[in-house]
Structures are given as structure tokens and as C-alpha cells.
Design a protein around this motif. Structure first.
Motif, PDB file in Angstrom:
ATOM      1  N   SER A  59      19.571  25.326  23.736  1.00  0.00           N
ATOM      2  CA  SER A  59      20.058  26.419  22.916  1.00  0.00           C
ATOM      3  C   SER A  59      19.363  27.698  23.345  1.00  0.00           C
ATOM      4  O   SER A  59      18.172  27.704  23.637  1.00  0.00           O
ATOM      5  CB  SER A  59      19.779  26.143  21.437  1.00  0.00           C
ATOM      6  N   GLY A  60      20.084  28.803  23.395  1.00  0.00           N
ATOM      7  CA  GLY A  60      19.498  30.056  23.841  1.00  0.00           C
ATOM      8  C   GLY A  60      19.726  31.165  22.863  1.00  0.00           C
ATOM      9  O   GLY A  60      19.940  30.937  21.679  1.00  0.00           O
ATOM     10  N   ARG A  61      19.687  32.378  23.363  1.00  0.00           N
ATOM     11  CA  ARG A  61      19.804  33.553  22.502  1.00  0.00           C
ATOM     12  C   ARG A  61      21.235  33.705  21.980  1.00  0.00           C
ATOM     13  O   ARG A  61      22.197  33.494  22.705  1.00  0.00           O
ATOM     14  CB  ARG A  61      19.398  34.800  23.270  1.00  0.00           C
ATOM     15  N   VAL A  62      21.299  34.127  20.752  1.00  0.00           N
ATOM     16  CA  VAL A  62      22.579  34.326  20.094  1.00  0.00           C
ATOM     17  C   VAL A  62      22.668  35.768  19.626  1.00  0.00           C
ATOM     18  O   VAL A  62      21.720  36.299  19.033  1.00  0.00           O
ATOM     19  CB  VAL A  62      22.732  33.372  18.886  1.00  0.00           C
ATOM     20  N   ALA A  63      23.799  36.411  19.871  1.00  0.00           N
ATOM     21  CA  ALA A  63      24.018  37.780  19.417  1.00  0.00           C
ATOM     22  C   ALA A  63      24.743  37.765  18.084  1.00  0.00           C
ATOM     23  O   ALA A  63      25.778  37.117  17.931  1.00  0.00           O
ATOM     24  CB  ALA A  63      24.841  38.551  20.452  1.00  0.00           C
ATOM     25  N   LEU A  64      24.188  38.469  17.105  1.00  0.00           N
ATOM     26  CA  LEU A  64      24.858  38.692  15.825  1.00  0.00           C
ATOM     27  C   LEU A  64      25.451  40.085  15.870  1.00  0.00           C
ATOM     28  O   LEU A  64      24.716  41.071  15.935  1.00  0.00           O
ATOM     29  CB  LEU A  64      23.864  38.584  14.668  1.00  0.00           C
ATOM     30  N   LEU A  65      26.759  40.182  15.868  1.00  0.00           N
ATOM     31  CA  LEU A  65      27.431  41.473  16.008  1.00  0.00           C
ATOM     32  C   LEU A  65      27.990  41.896  14.653  1.00  0.00           C
ATOM     33  O   LEU A  65      28.950  41.314  14.142  1.00  0.00           O
ATOM     34  CB  LEU A  65      28.547  41.378  17.047  1.00  0.00           C
ATOM     35  N   LEU A  66      27.373  42.923  14.056  1.00  0.00           N
ATOM     36  CA  LEU A  66      27.701  43.363  12.700  1.00  0.00           C
ATOM     37  C   LEU A  66      28.369  44.727  12.700  1.00  0.00           C
ATOM     38  O   LEU A  66      28.108  45.560  13.565  1.00  0.00           O
ATOM     39  CB  LEU A  66      26.425  43.442  11.854  1.00  0.00           C
ATOM     40  N   LYS A  67      29.197  44.931  11.687  1.00  0.00           N
ATOM     41  CA  LYS A  67      29.873  46.226  11.523  1.00  0.00           C
ATOM     42  C   LYS A  67      29.271  46.941  10.319  1.00  0.00           C
ATOM     43  O   LYS A  67      29.318  46.436   9.200  1.00  0.00           O
ATOM     44  CB  LYS A  67      31.377  46.015  11.309  1.00  0.00           C
ATOM     45  N   LEU A  68      28.696  48.118  10.555  1.00  0.00           N
ATOM     46  CA  LEU A  68      28.121  48.902   9.469  1.00  0.00           C
ATOM     47  C   LEU A  68      29.162  49.857   8.902  1.00  0.00           C
ATOM     48  O   LEU A  68      29.964  50.421   9.642  1.00  0.00           O
ATOM     49  CB  LEU A  68      26.923  49.717   9.977  1.00  0.00           C
ATOM     50  N   ASN A  69      29.145  50.018   7.590  1.00  0.00           N
ATOM     51  CA  ASN A  69      30.013  50.993   6.932  1.00  0.00           C
ATOM     52  C   ASN A  69      29.273  52.318   6.885  1.00  0.00           C
ATOM     53  O   ASN A  69      28.302  52.474   6.144  1.00  0.00           O
ATOM     54  CB  ASN A  69      30.365  50.525   5.513  1.00  0.00           C
ATOM     55  N   ARG A  70      29.703  53.277   7.686  1.00  0.00           N
ATOM     56  CA  ARG A  70      28.988  54.541   7.788  1.00  0.00           C
ATOM     57  C   ARG A  70      29.240  55.463   6.605  1.00  0.00           C
ATOM     58  O   ARG A  70      28.556  56.460   6.437  1.00  0.00           O
ATOM     59  CB  ARG A  70      29.398  55.261   9.082  1.00  0.00           C
ATOM     60  N   VAL A  97      17.874  34.670  17.761  1.00  0.00           N
ATOM     61  CA  VAL A  97      18.976  35.560  17.426  1.00  0.00           C
ATOM     62  C   VAL A  97      18.596  37.016  17.660  1.00  0.00           C
ATOM     63  O   VAL A  97      17.460  37.417  17.432  1.00  0.00           O
ATOM     64  CB  VAL A  97      19.451  35.378  15.960  1.00  0.00           C
ATOM     65  N   VAL A  98      19.573  37.780  18.131  1.00  0.00           N
ATOM     66  CA  VAL A  98      19.395  39.207  18.376  1.00  0.00           C
ATOM     67  C   VAL A  98      20.535  39.935  17.676  1.00  0.00           C
ATOM     68  O   VAL A  98      21.688  39.508  17.753  1.00  0.00           O
ATOM     69  CB  VAL A  98      19.440  39.531  19.881  1.00  0.00           C
ATOM     70  N   THR A  99      20.215  41.023  16.977  1.00  0.00           N
ATOM     71  CA  THR A  99      21.227  41.753  16.212  1.00  0.00           C
ATOM     72  C   THR A  99      21.764  42.946  16.999  1.00  0.00           C
ATOM     73  O   THR A  99      20.995  43.733  17.560  1.00  0.00           O
ATOM     74  CB  THR A  99      20.637  42.257  14.878  1.00  0.00           C
ATOM     75  N   PHE A 100      23.082  43.058  17.029  1.00  0.00           N
ATOM     76  CA  PHE A 100      23.759  44.207  17.628  1.00  0.00           C
ATOM     77  C   PHE A 100      24.754  44.755  16.608  1.00  0.00           C
ATOM     78  O   PHE A 100      25.121  44.074  15.653  1.00  0.00           O
ATOM     79  CB  PHE A 100      24.516  43.818  18.905  1.00  0.00           C
ATOM     80  N   ILE A 125      27.881  34.253  20.680  1.00  0.00           N
ATOM     81  CA  ILE A 125      28.060  35.437  19.851  1.00  0.00           C
ATOM     82  C   ILE A 125      28.660  35.043  18.501  1.00  0.00           C
ATOM     83  O   ILE A 125      29.572  34.214  18.438  1.00  0.00           O
ATOM     84  CB  ILE A 125      29.028  36.452  20.506  1.00  0.00           C
ATOM     85  N   ILE A 126      28.149  35.655  17.452  1.00  0.00           N
ATOM     86  CA  ILE A 126      28.790  35.568  16.140  1.00  0.00           C
ATOM     87  C   ILE A 126      29.258  36.972  15.788  1.00  0.00           C
ATOM     88  O   ILE A 126      28.449  37.908  15.739  1.00  0.00           O
ATOM     89  CB  ILE A 126      27.838  35.042  15.057  1.00  0.00           C
ATOM     90  N   ILE A 127      30.562  37.126  15.598  1.00  0.00           N
ATOM     91  CA  ILE A 127      31.157  38.444  15.323  1.00  0.00           C
ATOM     92  C   ILE A 127      31.605  38.475  13.865  1.00  0.00           C
ATOM     93  O   ILE A 127      32.423  37.663  13.442  1.00  0.00           O
ATOM     94  CB  ILE A 127      32.354  38.717  16.252  1.00  0.00           C
ATOM     95  N   TYR A 128      31.063  39.416  13.116  1.00  0.00           N
ATOM     96  CA  TYR A 128      31.351  39.518  11.687  1.00  0.00           C
ATOM     97  C   TYR A 128      32.393  40.609  11.427  1.00  0.00           C
ATOM     98  O   TYR A 128      32.244  41.745  11.872  1.00  0.00           O
ATOM     99  CB  TYR A 128      30.079  39.859  10.914  1.00  0.00           C
ATOM    100  N   GLY A 129      33.447  40.236  10.697  1.00  0.00           N
ATOM    101  CA  GLY A 129      34.399  41.233  10.205  1.00  0.00           C
ATOM    102  C   GLY A 129      35.239  41.928  11.258  1.00  0.00           C
ATOM    103  O   GLY A 129      35.583  43.098  11.098  1.00  0.00           O
ATOM    104  N   MET A 130      35.618  41.233  12.310  1.00  0.00           N
ATOM    105  CA  MET A 130      36.463  41.837  13.337  1.00  0.00           C
ATOM    106  C   MET A 130      37.857  42.107  12.775  1.00  0.00           C
ATOM    107  O   MET A 130      38.435  41.279  12.075  1.00  0.00           O
ATOM    108  CB  MET A 130      36.550  40.900  14.541  1.00  0.00           C
ATOM    109  N   SER A 131      38.395  43.278  13.082  1.00  0.00           N
ATOM    110  CA  SER A 131      39.735  43.636  12.604  1.00  0.00           C
ATOM    111  C   SER A 131      40.738  43.604  13.757  1.00  0.00           C
ATOM    112  O   SER A 131      40.361  43.401  14.921  1.00  0.00           O
ATOM    113  CB  SER A 131      39.716  45.038  11.991  1.00  0.00           C
ATOM    114  N   ARG A 132      41.977  43.829  13.442  1.00  0.00           N
ATOM    115  CA  ARG A 132      43.014  43.869  14.477  1.00  0.00           C
ATOM    116  C   ARG A 132      42.788  45.022  15.446  1.00  0.00           C
ATOM    117  O   ARG A 132      43.223  44.979  16.591  1.00  0.00           O
ATOM    118  CB  ARG A 132      44.395  44.003  13.827  1.00  0.00           C
TER     119      ARG A 132
END
Length: 329
Positions: A59-70, A97-100, A125-132
Motif C-alpha cells: 500500500s502506498g500514498r493516497v491522494a485525498l482530493l477535496l473541493k472547498l466552498n470559497r 494520505v496526502v490532501t489536495f 486517489i479519493i475524489i470527493y464531490g466531483m460534479s459533471r
């Protein structure tokens, strides 16, 4: 020094394809494998530590890809719960885990993102809240250069799993409870973001309820904005029996507007954020265990990285009325 980009150019393929060949992915044609391997040999390319790590079974590094509400900080609670769940599960599984954030990749192509993530020794990669609208991220998933989990997005393939709740049924359930408790016959529904997958599913839920119950339904788009929901309520709630909102922030905006108008209408939200307990009046909502969802996403990614195939994973939810005394410590 020869790079993976040079190999991709000589072989006439994408960088992500070179990554797949180097890491022995099964869904690559023999012809493509041959072209890439010939390019590797001709250029005397020596895979660096990133490629070496990717080809290992550990198991290696995992990217957590988050969307911030500006536009508001109120919804950051959800991202913090996501991070908490992911970090605890990753530690348990021995994963780094590494956060992006989405904003870090704005304007970048799928190949540029792939190259950057590879340079950071990212395996999955784990991608949170991806939209169309996030078309580049869709391309990244389609490339299958990484094992991936899409949270709150119904996208899955051989290398990608989807993790979420049944958004349509949850919206149906919470709205039905609110309608039946108050004998409502006409509903103002304040929908979420137009390009959101969850918003679309929730809209289906309220439409199904309205059809089954013979309710008069007025739909307005609030874009998950407390301010927009407030304004929509001022304009439309007087002639409706109840206000159903596709997220808690909009429910709070609607309730505050009703209070200022000095009229009562039952309001329900969706998500179960702590802020609902401070809204002044109790409202029905769907409580999602965001930390639990994120923990399940990490566990699912670990399974994929161990050789499992992608799937659509649907988790549970609760219907609650948020109370102030239930949330204070």
C-alpha cells in the motif's frame, strides 16, 4: 534525463498509458504494451522511485482530493469529517494520505495532473464531490492510471469505485416525513447545484414523492447557497405549505427568512451538519456519517489496490431532528 513524458511521446500514447504498462495493468492491449516497452528500451528509460513504488504490491500514498466552498466556511465541517474518517482508516491500514484541493489543479490537463501525482508517489486517489463540470477529473478516472474512489459521484469502472448513500431515496424519505407530519399539500423545493450528481438524485426523490402524493411542487434552484435559499423563500414560501431543501445550509437560510416573515412553514434539510442544531428551530434532515463514508472510501481504495475490481458501494443514512442539546459538548 529521459522522463516518462519522453516515453509517452515516442510511443504515441498518453502518460497515463505508460504508467499502466509500467505497473502491469491488465486492461492494456498487447500492441500498446509492445510500443511502450520498445520506447522504454530505445530511450534507455529507467523507471524512477515513483514507478518502482507503483509496481510494488505494498500500500502506498493516497491522494485525498477535496473541493472547498470559497463562498462560505459553514460547509467546511463536511470536509473536516471526511479528513478525520480517511486519516483514521488510513492509519489503521498502514496507508499514507496526502490532501489536495481542486483549486490546485485548475487549468491543468489530465496528463499534467497524472504526471504531478506520479511525482508525489501517489498510488490511489479519493475524489470527493466531483460534479459533471469536472471534466478533467472524469478523464483522469477514465484513464485508469490510478486506482480511485469517487465519493458522492456515481462513477465506477474496473479501477474505480463509487461510494455514497442512496440520495434519491433519502430525499424522498425526509420530505415524506415532513409532509406527513404536517399534512402539507404544496411544496417549495429548493434544489442544489445544477451540475451536481447528488443534487440531481435528490431532485428525483422529491419529484417521485410529489407524484405519488399528488403534491403541488414548485422547484427553484438555490445552488446550495444559504443566501439564495433565503431570497427564494421570501419570494415563494407564502403560498406553500412546506419548504424542502436539498442541503442544510439552504434549510437554515429558508428558516431564517420564514422567521423574519413571521410565518410558520415546516422546513427540512439534508446532510445533518452540526450547524443545524443552532438554527433556532428543529428541522428534519438526513444525517450522513461523513467520517464513516470517508473511512469506507479508504477501505474500498485499499481493496482496489490489492487487486479488487471497481463497484458502486451504497451506504446507509438516518433521518433526524437536530437538537441543540444533542450537539453541544
Amino acid at each position: 534525463m529521459v522522463s516518462i513524458k519522453d516515453v509517452a511521446k515516442r510511443a504515441g500514447v498518453a502518460i497515463s498509458t505508460v504508467s499502466k504498462v509500467l505497473n502491469h495493468y491488465p486492461n492494456v492491449s498487447e500492441e500498446t504494451k509492445q510500443r511502450v516497452n520498445e520506447a522504454v528500451e530505445a530511450l534507455n528509460f529507467m523507471p524512477n522511485s515513483v514507478a518502482a513504488a507503483l509496481s510494488s504490491k505494498q500500500s502506498g500514498r493516497v491522494a485525498l482530493l477535496l473541493k472547498l466552498n470559497r463562498k462560505t466556511q459553514a460547509s467546511d465541517e463536511i470536509n473536516m469529517q471526511y479528513l478525520s474518517g480517511a486519516i483514521h482508516k488510513a492509519k489503521e491500514l498502514g496507508m499514507d494520505v496526502v490532501t489536495f484541493f481542486y483549486s490546485m489543479f485548475e487549468g491543468k490537463s489530465e496528463e499534467e495532473i497524472t504526471r504531478y501525482l506520479l511525482s508525489q508517489s501517489i498510488h490511489g486517489i479519493i475524489i470527493y464531490g466531483m460534479s459533471r463540470r469536472d471534466k478533467v477529473l472524469h478523464k483522469l478516472i477514465d484513464s485508469q492510471a490510478f486506482k480511485a474512489v469517487a465519493v458522492d459521484t456515481p462513477v465506477f469502472n474496473e479501477s474505480t469505485s463509487s461510494v455514497w448513500i442512496n440520495q434519491e431515496q433519502a430525499q424522498y424519505d425526509v420530505a415524506r416525513r415532513t409532509v406527513e407530519q404536517n399534512g402539507s399539500k404544496s411544496i417549495l423545493y429548493i434544489a442544489g447545484r445544477r451540475d451536481g450528481y447528488v443534487s440531481g438524485e435528490r431532485l428525483k426523490g422529491i419529484q417521485r414523492l410529489a407524484e405519488e402524493k399528488g403534491l403541488k411542487l414548485l422547484v427553484r434552484n438555490g445552488e446550495s447557497s444559504e443566501l439564495r435559499a433565503r431570497n427564494i423563500t421570501f419570494q415563494n414560501a407564502k403560498n406553500k405549505d412546506a419548504v424542502v431543501c436539498a442541503c442544510d445550509l439552504m434549510a437554515i437560510g429558508a428558516m431564517r427568512a420564514l422567521t423574519e416573515m413571521d410565518i410558520f412553514r415546516p422546513v427540512c434539510g439534508f446532510d445533518g451538519i452540526i450547524l443545524m442544531g443552532y438554527a433556532g428551530k428543529q428541522m428534519n434532515t438526513v444525517r450522513q456519517d461523513f467520517a464513516g463514508i470517508s473511512s469506507a472510501a479508504v477501505e474500498e481504495l485499499h481493496r482496489l489496490m490489492e487487486g479488487g475490481e471497481g463497484r458502486n458501494l451504497v451506504l446507509g443514512y438516518d433521518l433526524v431532528r437536530m437538537k441543540y442539546l444533542d450537539i453541544i459538548c
